[in-house]
Design an enzyme around this catalytic site. Sequence first.
Site, PDB file in Angstrom:
ATOM      1  N   GLU A  54       0.811  -1.221   0.000  1.00 20.42           N
ATOM      2  CA  GLU A  54       0.000   0.000   0.000  1.00 20.42           C
ATOM      3  C   GLU A  54       0.841   1.265   0.000  1.00 20.42           C
ATOM      4  OE1 GLU A  54      -0.419  -2.605   1.944  1.00 20.42           O
ATOM      5  OE2 GLU A  54      -2.309  -3.394   1.172  1.00 20.42           O
ATOM      6  N   HIS A 123     -10.258  -4.423   9.527  1.00 22.60           N
ATOM      7  CA  HIS A 123     -10.835  -4.053   8.233  1.00 22.60           C
ATOM      8  C   HIS A 123     -11.859  -2.929   8.376  1.00 22.60           C
ATOM      9  CE1 HIS A 123      -8.994  -7.809   7.045  1.00 22.60           C
ATOM     10  NE2 HIS A 123      -9.237  -7.525   5.782  1.00 22.60           N
TER      11      HIS A 123
END
Lengths: 318, 320
Positions: A54, A123
Amino acid sequence: MLTLTPYEAIDQALAEEMRRDPTVLMFGEGVATKRRALSDEFGGQRVRNTPLAEAIIAGTAVGAAATGLRPVVDLLFAPFLCYAMDAIVNSAGKLRYVSGGQFAFPLVTLAMTGGGWGVGAQHNHNVEAWFVHSPGLKVVMPSDAADFKGLLKTAIRDDNPVLFFVDLGLLHTPGEVPAGEFTVPLGQAAVRREGDDVTLVAYGKSVAACQQAARTLAEQGRAAEVIDLRTLKPLDEATILASVRKTGRLVLVHEASRPCGVGAEIAALVAEQAHDALKAPIVRVTGPDAPAPASFVLEQAFTPQADAIVAAVQRLLG
Amino acid sequence: MKPTHPYSDPVDQLARMLLVRAYEDRIAALAAAGPFPASCPSAGQEAAAVGVVSALGADDLILTNHRSAGHLLARGADPGRLLAEVMGRETGYCRGRSGSLHISAKELGVVLTSTIVGGELSLAPGVALARSLLGRPGIVTCFFGDGAACEGIFHESINLASVWNLPVLFVCENNEWQAYVHRRETMLTDSIAAHAAAYGVEGRSVDGNDVAAVHAAALAAAAQVRASGRPFLLEARTYRARGHLEPDDQSHVDAGELAHWQARDPIALARERLIAAGQLDLDGFARLGAEARARIDAAVEFAVQSPYPDPAELLANVYA
Ligand SMILES: Cc1ncc(C[n+]2csc(CCOP(=O)(O)OP(=O)(O)O)c2C)c(N)n1
Ligand SMILES: [Mg+2]
């Protein structure tokens, strides 16, 4: 009108903007695999899968944005932004200012968050306020399918870095979307329901909770005004202040935790600029200062629900 | 004065190195004399900076870091505007908003300087991607330190540049120090270039204090990046001759190590070689040094005379 889910609305916005502007491209982990129609239409140069990394996904978007492209990156789930923070906060947010205006960073970061899928704390974490607190960034969090499309199109055309948060609980809920070309401006809240007794301010799926609460309150003869912020930065201060001046009561609702959240900022704004209009203390109905749980039952307890909003308003109105 | 690029005349290169040294010496003197804004000196690394930058073409872009004065001056930056930036003046390259630590000069192709160690590595692949997709000429050169090679983003960056076939010349200036930590405390390998192989990239180490060797290696590496459209990792083995930040007494540095590298001063090496080859004499060398110092005198004068930014423009350029 079309009936689309936000997922489909996002796809439409991406396809339309990529058709309109050849410098728009999209990449992320599995983007080319999962957004098949986009990769079929625009090819592997403009719709790309990336390594699972990321920090470099975000950095690459920032570098590309500064030198001629308009990247949209999908970072999947909001907690993964932690790996991408440096590029977004320190580079995209600061290097325009630091360089004396030499660069602009037209890029959009998509990230999903919020309860409703039982994915748990790594998440599901509503981190949008972190980015509101960082200069140079814009932050968007829509509540319905039409706004997902219209706000994403505007975000792609904006010359600043935009964090576009996708509330998971809304992603597959169909809604009406205008059929032709349209956009929704950044920085403009929507008054979803008008009322004189209390102002409910929310964003993301908390807007639906406020709407449900407003219907219950209406049955009790109480008229709630519901404001959907849509954009958290820039914040539509004028719409909030005008409503509070009318109703004199303010309830702030969000799923993100309370400390230093968007609600705290709005409470301070109203205290500074419309204190004289307040007939009662400002109240926040928010997620707790805790990691998000996975169990459906706990997730429901964690997330602001309509009955808690109704109870808060009843306390205010006596 | 913007030099033409690339520039291969060794006397030109030595003149550039002397300009960098004069600039850093002046900042050190100013910092020693009283309060002066923080800056990370590039003294001792002139051959790495000039050797690489002189090998780049006019269309090539450079990303750099906190220790950037050598790269900027080698690229033709005006020392007056650099010093003005360091001193927080409106005439600086970034209108006084950067200070010394993240100076970009888009007009020179020096873009997106980051002082977050490894920040420049995170941005370089995107800059190269934009050039490729927009069909623009030129490659992207990214300068970073041995400390940055310890950051995860170094590995993510070189891997992505490899997987996506991006024309990035990664240049690691391995100067043995990472602020106040010696490189040997942070890695067991002596070769940062060796990391490249793990990502399917070619890597090479060069004597970073020998400007001719660096220039030749950078020309070859840049040509390969241009021809292949793929990344290359060039490691320049050099030494940070002054402290991490001015002023610094270097008391934490081993005297033997310092002496070893002082005997390999890049400017002295270039001077001896040119004199031996008959391309320069001592008078000529003295003249080059005096010219460089005179330019820095004028630069200081320009910076000191320059206005500070207007506080009314505090919020200019936060948003586009
Ligand atoms: C992410 C981050 N960590 C730490 C620092 C503080 N810092 C600035 S320069 C530096 C040393 C960097 O070493 P290296 O990459 O070898 O570059 P050099 O300074 O030797 O040129 C450190 C630790 C920083 N700026 N950014
Ligand atoms: Mg170092």
